[in-house]
Design a protein around this motif. Structure first.
Motif, PDB file in Angstrom:
ATOM      1  N   ASP A 299       0.825  -1.209   0.000  1.00  0.00           N
ATOM      2  CA  ASP A 299       0.000   0.000   0.000  1.00  0.00           C
ATOM      3  C   ASP A 299       0.860   1.259   0.000  1.00  0.00           C
ATOM      4  N   PHE A 300       2.179   1.073   0.016  1.00  0.00           N
ATOM      5  CA  PHE A 300       3.108   2.191   0.118  1.00  0.00           C
ATOM      6  C   PHE A 300       4.095   2.155  -1.047  1.00  0.00           C
ATOM      7  N   GLY A 301       4.786   3.269  -1.242  1.00  0.00           N
ATOM      8  CA  GLY A 301       5.772   3.361  -2.310  1.00  0.00           C
ATOM      9  C   GLY A 301       6.949   4.212  -1.875  1.00  0.00           C
ATOM     10  N   LEU A 302       7.814   4.504  -2.813  1.00  0.00           N
ATOM     11  CA  LEU A 302       9.013   5.282  -2.514  1.00  0.00           C
ATOM     12  C   LEU A 302       8.667   6.719  -2.120  1.00  0.00           C
ATOM     13  N   TRP A 303       7.596   7.250  -2.684  1.00  0.00           N
ATOM     14  CA  TRP A 303       7.132   8.580  -2.278  1.00  0.00           C
ATOM     15  C   TRP A 303       6.785   8.563  -0.782  1.00  0.00           C
ATOM     16  N   ASP A 304       6.023   7.553  -0.364  1.00  0.00           N
ATOM     17  CA  ASP A 304       5.607   7.467   1.032  1.00  0.00           C
ATOM     18  C   ASP A 304       6.808   7.315   1.961  1.00  0.00           C
ATOM     19  N   ARG A 305       7.776   6.530   1.548  1.00  0.00           N
ATOM     20  CA  ARG A 305       8.975   6.354   2.371  1.00  0.00           C
ATOM     21  C   ARG A 305       9.736   7.674   2.519  1.00  0.00           C
ATOM     22  N   THR A 306       9.810   8.433   1.440  1.00  0.00           N
ATOM     23  CA  THR A 306      10.498   9.724   1.511  1.00  0.00           C
ATOM     24  C   THR A 306       9.780  10.662   2.472  1.00  0.00           C
ATOM     25  N   VAL A 307       8.460  10.684   2.417  1.00  0.00           N
ATOM     26  CA  VAL A 307       7.679  11.522   3.333  1.00  0.00           C
ATOM     27  C   VAL A 307       7.909  11.094   4.779  1.00  0.00           C
ATOM     28  N   ASP A 308       7.939   9.783   5.034  1.00  0.00           N
ATOM     29  CA  ASP A 308       8.218   9.289   6.389  1.00  0.00           C
ATOM     30  C   ASP A 308       9.576   9.784   6.878  1.00  0.00           C
ATOM     31  N   ALA A 309      10.590   9.661   6.029  1.00  0.00           N
ATOM     32  CA  ALA A 309      11.938  10.063   6.420  1.00  0.00           C
ATOM     33  C   ALA A 309      12.018  11.567   6.676  1.00  0.00           C
ATOM     34  N   ILE A 310      11.317  12.353   5.883  1.00  0.00           N
ATOM     35  CA  ILE A 310      11.297  13.799   6.095  1.00  0.00           C
ATOM     36  C   ILE A 310      10.680  14.125   7.461  1.00  0.00           C
ATOM     37  N   ARG A 311       9.610  13.443   7.805  1.00  0.00           N
ATOM     38  CA  ARG A 311       8.964  13.697   9.097  1.00  0.00           C
ATOM     39  C   ARG A 311       9.902  13.359  10.252  1.00  0.00           C
ATOM     40  N   VAL A 312      10.632  12.248  10.134  1.00  0.00           N
ATOM     41  CA  VAL A 312      11.593  11.874  11.165  1.00  0.00           C
ATOM     42  C   VAL A 312      12.682  12.928  11.276  1.00  0.00           C
ATOM     43  N   LEU A 313      13.217  13.350  10.140  1.00  0.00           N
ATOM     44  CA  LEU A 313      14.313  14.307  10.163  1.00  0.00           C
ATOM     45  C   LEU A 313      13.858  15.648  10.725  1.00  0.00           C
ATOM     46  N   ARG A 314      12.690  16.095  10.367  1.00  0.00           N
ATOM     47  CA  ARG A 314      12.181  17.345  10.930  1.00  0.00           C
ATOM     48  C   ARG A 314      12.043  17.261  12.443  1.00  0.00           C
ATOM     49  N   TRP A 315      11.575  16.115  12.916  1.00  0.00           N
ATOM     50  CA  TRP A 315      11.431  15.923  14.350  1.00  0.00           C
ATOM     51  C   TRP A 315      12.796  15.988  15.032  1.00  0.00           C
ATOM     52  N   LEU A 316      13.794  15.345  14.444  1.00  0.00           N
ATOM     53  CA  LEU A 316      15.131  15.360  15.028  1.00  0.00           C
ATOM     54  C   LEU A 316      15.728  16.768  15.027  1.00  0.00           C
ATOM     55  N   LEU A 317      15.543  17.486  13.937  1.00  0.00           N
ATOM     56  CA  LEU A 317      16.137  18.824  13.831  1.00  0.00           C
ATOM     57  C   LEU A 317      15.448  19.825  14.748  1.00  0.00           C
ATOM     58  N   ASP A 318      14.250  19.502  15.198  1.00  0.00           N
ATOM     59  CA  ASP A 318      13.576  20.361  16.175  1.00  0.00           C
ATOM     60  C   ASP A 318      14.102  20.142  17.591  1.00  0.00           C
ATOM     61  N   LYS A 319      14.859  19.046  17.777  1.00  0.00           N
ATOM     62  CA  LYS A 319      15.441  18.771  19.093  1.00  0.00           C
ATOM     63  C   LYS A 319      16.664  19.660  19.306  1.00  0.00           C
ATOM     64  N   PRO A 320      16.868  20.172  20.511  1.00  0.00           N
ATOM     65  CA  PRO A 320      18.020  21.054  20.759  1.00  0.00           C
ATOM     66  C   PRO A 320      19.292  20.282  21.089  1.00  0.00           C
ATOM     67  N   PHE A 321      19.615  19.246  20.269  1.00  0.00           N
ATOM     68  CA  PHE A 321      20.786  18.442  20.621  1.00  0.00           C
ATOM     69  C   PHE A 321      22.090  19.112  20.207  1.00  0.00           C
ATOM     70  N   GLY A 322      22.061  19.912  19.157  1.00  0.00           N
ATOM     71  CA  GLY A 322      23.209  20.752  18.825  1.00  0.00           C
ATOM     72  C   GLY A 322      24.422  20.034  18.284  1.00  0.00           C
ATOM     73  N   LYS A 323      24.334  18.724  18.029  1.00  0.00           N
ATOM     74  CA  LYS A 323      25.483  18.003  17.485  1.00  0.00           C
ATOM     75  C   LYS A 323      25.330  17.840  15.981  1.00  0.00           C
ATOM     76  N   PRO A 324      26.448  17.692  15.269  1.00  0.00           N
ATOM     77  CA  PRO A 324      26.346  17.456  13.827  1.00  0.00           C
ATOM     78  C   PRO A 324      25.518  16.211  13.535  1.00  0.00           C
ATOM     79  N   LEU A 325      24.668  16.302  12.526  1.00  0.00           N
ATOM     80  CA  LEU A 325      23.800  15.180  12.166  1.00  0.00           C
ATOM     81  C   LEU A 325      24.293  14.559  10.867  1.00  0.00           C
ATOM     82  N   THR A 326      24.458  13.253  10.910  1.00  0.00           N
ATOM     83  CA  THR A 326      24.901  12.484   9.751  1.00  0.00           C
ATOM     84  C   THR A 326      23.762  11.602   9.269  1.00  0.00           C
ATOM     85  N   LEU A 327      23.488  11.642   7.969  1.00  0.00           N
ATOM     86  CA  LEU A 327      22.525  10.730   7.363  1.00  0.00           C
ATOM     87  C   LEU A 327      23.279   9.553   6.760  1.00  0.00           C
ATOM     88  N   ILE A 328      22.806   8.351   7.046  1.00  0.00           N
ATOM     89  CA  ILE A 328      23.376   7.143   6.460  1.00  0.00           C
ATOM     90  C   ILE A 328      22.273   6.454   5.674  1.00  0.00           C
TER      91      ILE A 328
END
Length: 244
Positions: free
Chosen positions: A71-100
C-alpha cells in the motif's frame, strides 16, 4: 512514535566510552521485513553506540506489521523520512547530524540532504540506488508482482533510465553535507550507480565551496549489509573512521 505513526528508536552511547560529537540517522533500504528497525538497532545501532555515537533508527510505515507493504511506495517512504528528520532537527541536541542511506535509503538520504542543506553535516551512502522520477510519485506503490508499475519502471531502462533521475541534480547542486560513498565491486543490484553519485558530487564541489566527496570500493556483492557479520564490521569500522 512520531505523530503516532512512525516508530523511532534512540540508541545512546555506552557509558564505558567517550561520547562522540555526532548523531547518526540510519535510513535502510527496500526490505519488506516488518519491524526492521530492530535489525538496524541490533546490527548497526548498538555497535555504533558502543563506539560513542548516538544513533537513530526508524521504521517506514510500509514496514509496520499492521500495514500492507504494497500500500506504500518510494514517495511514502520519503515523506516518512522527512517527518523523522524534521522531528530530530527540532530537538536542541546541537550536534552534527549524519545521514546514512543504504541501497534504496541512499536515494532518500540524498534527497533529504539536498532539502535540508546545512542542517546535515555528513552524508554516507552505502551501495546507494537511484530511481527515475516516475517511480517516485504519490500514486506509485511497490509492486508485489513483476508486472506492477513500480517494477516496470525500474526494469524498463529504455523508457525510464535511472540516469535521468533528478536525484543527481540534487547531489550536484543542493547537497551541502560532506558526502562519502561505499560501493561494492561485484554489486549486481545498483552496479555503477554509486559511481554516478560520486561523479555528480565531484561536479558540484568543483563549482561551489563544498566539502570534497570521497568513495571507497569494497569487495563483494550488494547483499548482507544488515545480516553478514563480516560485512557489517567492515561498514561500521569505515563509518567510524570517516566520522573521526
Amino acid at each position: 512514535m512520531i505523530a503516532g505513526k512512525i516508530p523511532l528508536m534512540t540508541i545512546l552511547p555506552s557509558n564505558k566510552v567517550q561520547a562522540l560529537p555526532h548523531d547518526l540517522l540510519i535510513i535502510y533500504g527496500g526490505t519488506t521485513e516488518p519491524n526492521f528497525r530492530f535489525v538496524v538497532r541490533n546490527n548497526w545501532g548498538e555497535p555504533l553506540a558502543r563506539l560513542g555515537f548516538t544513533v537513530y533508527c526508524f521504521d517506514f510505515q510500509s514496514n509496520l506489521p499492521k500495514n500492507n507493504f504494497y500500500d506504500f511506495g518510494l514517495w511514502d517512504r520519503t515523506v516518512d523520512a522527512i517527518r523523522v528528520l524534521r522531528w530530530l532537527l527540532d530537538k536542541p541536541f546541537g550536534k552534527p547530524l549524519t545521514l546514512i542511506g543504504v541501497s534504496m535509503g541512499g536515494h532518500i538520504a540524498t534527497q533529504l540532504a539536498g532539502e535540508f542543506g546545512n542542517s546535515i553535516s555528513n552524508l554516507i551512502l552505502v551501495a546507494p540506488a537511484a530511481y527515475h522520477d516516475r517511480a517516485i510519485r504519490p500514486s506509485i506503490k511497490f509492486s508485489p508482482t513483476a508486472d506492477g508499475e513500480f517494477t516496470r519502471i525500474l526494469r524498463d531502462e529504455n523508457a525510464y533510465p535511472w540516469r535521468e533521475s533528478s536525484i543527481f541534480t540534487v547531489a550536484r547542486n543542493m547537497v551541502r553535507a560532506r558526502p562519502h560513498i561505499m560501493a561494492f565491486c561485484e554489486d549486481e543490484v545498483v552496479k555503477e550507480i554509486p559511481f554516478a553519485y560520486f561523479e555528480h558530487f565531484v561536479r558540484g564541489q568543483a563549482v561551489a565551496d563544498r566539502p570534497a566527496p570521497s568513495i571507497t570500493v569494497f569487495p563483494g556483492r550488494h547483499a548482507g549489509n544488515f545480516a553478514d557479520s563480516q560485512r557489517i564490521a567492515l561498514i561500521l569500522d569505515h563509518i567510524a573512521d570517516f566520522l573521526r
